[in-house]
Scaffold this active site. Sequence first.
Site, PDB file in Angstrom:
ATOM      1  N   GLU A  67      59.236  -8.984  59.041  1.00  0.00           N
ATOM      2  CA  GLU A  67      59.059  -8.658  57.628  1.00  0.00           C
ATOM      3  C   GLU A  67      59.898  -7.459  57.189  1.00  0.00           C
ATOM      4  O   GLU A  67      60.076  -7.248  55.984  1.00  0.00           O
ATOM      5  CB  GLU A  67      57.580  -8.398  57.343  1.00  0.00           C
ATOM      6  CG  GLU A  67      56.729  -9.643  57.532  1.00  0.00           C
ATOM      7  CD  GLU A  67      55.237  -9.382  57.475  1.00  0.00           C
ATOM      8  OE1 GLU A  67      54.494 -10.309  57.111  1.00  0.00           O
ATOM      9  OE2 GLU A  67      54.806  -8.245  57.812  1.00  0.00           O
ATOM     10  N   ASP A 124      51.868 -20.517  55.117  1.00  0.00           N
ATOM     11  CA  ASP A 124      50.938 -21.577  55.506  1.00  0.00           C
ATOM     12  C   ASP A 124      49.907 -21.738  54.409  1.00  0.00           C
ATOM     13  O   ASP A 124      49.906 -21.008  53.416  1.00  0.00           O
ATOM     14  CB  ASP A 124      50.275 -21.247  56.850  1.00  0.00           C
ATOM     15  CG  ASP A 124      49.478 -19.963  56.789  1.00  0.00           C
ATOM     16  OD1 ASP A 124      48.280 -20.055  56.451  1.00  0.00           O
ATOM     17  OD2 ASP A 124      50.029 -18.884  57.058  1.00  0.00           O
TER      18      ASP A 124
END
Length: 243
Positions: free
Chosen positions: A16, A211
């Site tokens: 990230e 997801d």
Amino acid sequence: MKKSKKVGIIGAMSCEVESLVKKLKPIQKGSSLVQTEAGGLIFTEGLLEGLPVVVVKSGIGKVNAALCAQRLILQFGVTHIINTGIAGAMASGLGVLDVVVSKDAVYHDMDATGFGYKKTQIPQMKTSAFKADKKMIDAATIAFAELKEAAGHQLVVGRIASGDQFISDRSQKDEIRRSCKPACVEMEGTAIAHAAYLNKIPFAIIRCMSDMADDTGEKTYSFNETKAAALSAKLVCAMLPLF
């Protein structure tokens, strides 16, 4: 005298923040990036899109995130905080690689109902839903519309729910939807928002969906983690000059 802008950028995992660190330029020409190890973390200072920033990997979970945000504020003097990363989609119509920008943030695992509080309500605090900065929300929205990597995906401004759980069970997902109606769920954003609120620091949480926060979560998450983290980081870069 108004303090010049210095943005703290927090991601929980290497994927990230690593692309952001690679883009940093030294604050002074001919010098190196400034790295400081503190509290078990490595803070990297430099220029991103011409602006002074401090990029750091906080580690996973609420305590790690809150400690990281507090150190950014007290030790590094940041004026704004952005939390970048990935999340599980909760809102209807939200899909993998869509983006959520925080309207506000709550803890989905805060439960003092035994004392008469509502689920997510923090006892003895004035607020339990930490509101993101409007200028930063607007900057992210404008930047997303112009970001070529975002083509085919949507941005939603909505609630982010955080807890020390990876949500991969449909019954958990349904309970979180009932209790706080979030756009997405993750593990750090609200703790960062909480620290920013107490210190009166403007913040925004940028999350790209990896997801659907359901029983296919682990497999889907692993497949999309890198793509989702990269898109979130690109949006952070694009929004920086706009607030």
